[in-house]
Motif scaffolding. Structure first.
Motif, short mmCIF file in Angstrom:
data_model
loop_
_atom_site.label_atom_id
_atom_site.label_comp_id
_atom_site.label_asym_id
_atom_site.label_seq_id
_atom_site.Cartn_x
_atom_site.Cartn_y
_atom_site.Cartn_z
N ALA A 162 15.00 41.23 83.46
CA ALA A 162 16.11 40.40 83.96
C ALA A 162 17.41 40.72 83.21
O ALA A 162 18.48 40.81 83.82
CB ALA A 162 15.77 38.92 83.83
N LYS A 163 17.32 40.92 81.91
CA LYS A 163 18.50 41.28 81.13
C LYS A 163 19.04 42.65 81.56
O LYS A 163 20.24 42.85 81.65
CB LYS A 163 18.17 41.28 79.64
CG LYS A 163 17.94 39.90 79.07
CD LYS A 163 17.57 39.96 77.61
CE LYS A 163 17.33 38.58 77.05
NZ LYS A 163 16.96 38.61 75.62
N ALA A 164 18.14 43.58 81.83
CA ALA A 164 18.55 44.92 82.27
C ALA A 164 19.21 44.85 83.64
O ALA A 164 20.19 45.54 83.91
CB ALA A 164 17.34 45.85 82.31
N THR A 165 18.69 43.99 84.51
CA THR A 165 19.28 43.82 85.84
C THR A 165 20.70 43.29 85.74
O THR A 165 21.58 43.68 86.51
CB THR A 165 18.41 42.89 86.70
OG1 THR A 165 17.11 43.48 86.81
CG2 THR A 165 19.00 42.69 88.07
N GLU A 166 20.94 42.40 84.78
CA GLU A 166 22.29 41.88 84.58
C GLU A 166 23.26 43.02 84.25
O GLU A 166 24.36 43.11 84.81
CB GLU A 166 22.31 40.86 83.44
CG GLU A 166 23.71 40.38 83.10
CD GLU A 166 23.83 39.78 81.72
OE1 GLU A 166 24.98 39.60 81.27
OE2 GLU A 166 22.80 39.52 81.08
N TYR A 189 16.65 50.35 77.30
CA TYR A 189 17.35 50.37 78.58
C TYR A 189 18.56 51.29 78.48
O TYR A 189 19.30 51.25 77.50
CB TYR A 189 17.81 48.96 78.97
CG TYR A 189 18.72 48.94 80.18
CD1 TYR A 189 18.19 49.03 81.46
CD2 TYR A 189 20.09 48.87 80.05
CE1 TYR A 189 19.02 49.02 82.57
CE2 TYR A 189 20.93 48.87 81.15
CZ TYR A 189 20.38 48.94 82.41
OH TYR A 189 21.19 48.94 83.51
N ALA A 190 18.74 52.11 79.48
CA ALA A 190 19.93 52.95 79.60
C ALA A 190 20.20 53.18 81.08
O ALA A 190 19.27 53.17 81.90
CB ALA A 190 19.74 54.28 78.88
N ALA A 191 21.46 53.33 81.42
CA ALA A 191 21.81 53.57 82.82
C ALA A 191 23.07 54.42 82.86
O ALA A 191 23.88 54.42 81.94
CB ALA A 191 22.04 52.26 83.56
N LYS A 192 23.19 55.14 83.95
CA LYS A 192 24.42 55.89 84.22
C LYS A 192 24.77 55.60 85.67
O LYS A 192 23.90 55.50 86.54
CB LYS A 192 24.24 57.38 83.95
CG LYS A 192 23.10 58.02 84.70
CD LYS A 192 22.94 59.46 84.31
CE LYS A 192 21.80 60.11 85.09
NZ LYS A 192 21.66 61.51 84.82
N SER A 193 26.04 55.43 85.92
CA SER A 193 26.47 55.08 87.27
C SER A 193 27.81 55.72 87.56
O SER A 193 28.58 56.01 86.66
CB SER A 193 26.56 53.55 87.40
OG SER A 193 27.47 53.04 86.44
#
Length: 131
Positions: free
Chosen positions: A27-31, A98-102
């Motif tokens: 849920a925190k990652a989705t935020e 958690y890591a993301a690129k956008s």
């Protein structure tokens, strides 16, 4: 009978608690992912109105996101217009998990967000080719 009930409840708690905690992390990652999507949508729309203001808006929105988020750190992917990007790394409970690129191509409106979750997650920088 009471002892049997207590043992069963204990076993169920031991199984359920780790699942609950992993759902909290998701849920925190989705935020974080949704904040990045909102930032990219806003910057893409601003680029269509005034391309000169889009980069400044991105910098401002990243600053606001970093101020208001304890779960993630947002950084500019340093793409050239009309492509804009955001890199995200987990912080506190999500650090290393958690890591993301956008990115968004402001001319076409195409957005791409790639996320990684799990232990020892490393961020790979976003490139313009992703858009």
């Amino acid at each position: 009978e009471l002892m049997i009930v207590i043992v069963i409840v204990g076993i169920l708690s031991a199984v359920a608690l780790p699942n609950f905690l992993s759902q909290t992390a998701k849920a925190k990652a989705t935020e974080c992912t949704s904040k990045a999507g909102a930032i990219l949508s806003q910057v893409g729309a601003e680029h269509l109105l005034d391309p000169d203001d889009a980069a400044a808006l991105l910098t401002n929105e990243l600053s606001i996101a970093n101020t208001n988020s304890t779960n993630c750190t947002f950084t500019d992917a340093a793409l050239t217009a009309p492509d804009y990007g955001v890199n995200i790394e987990g912080a506190e409970d999500l650090a290393g998990k958690y890591a993301a690129k956008s990115c968004v191509d402001a001319d076409t409106g195409i957005r791409d967000i790639k996320t990684k979750t799990g232990d020892s997650v490393a961020l790979t920088a976003v490139t313009a080719a992703a858009c």
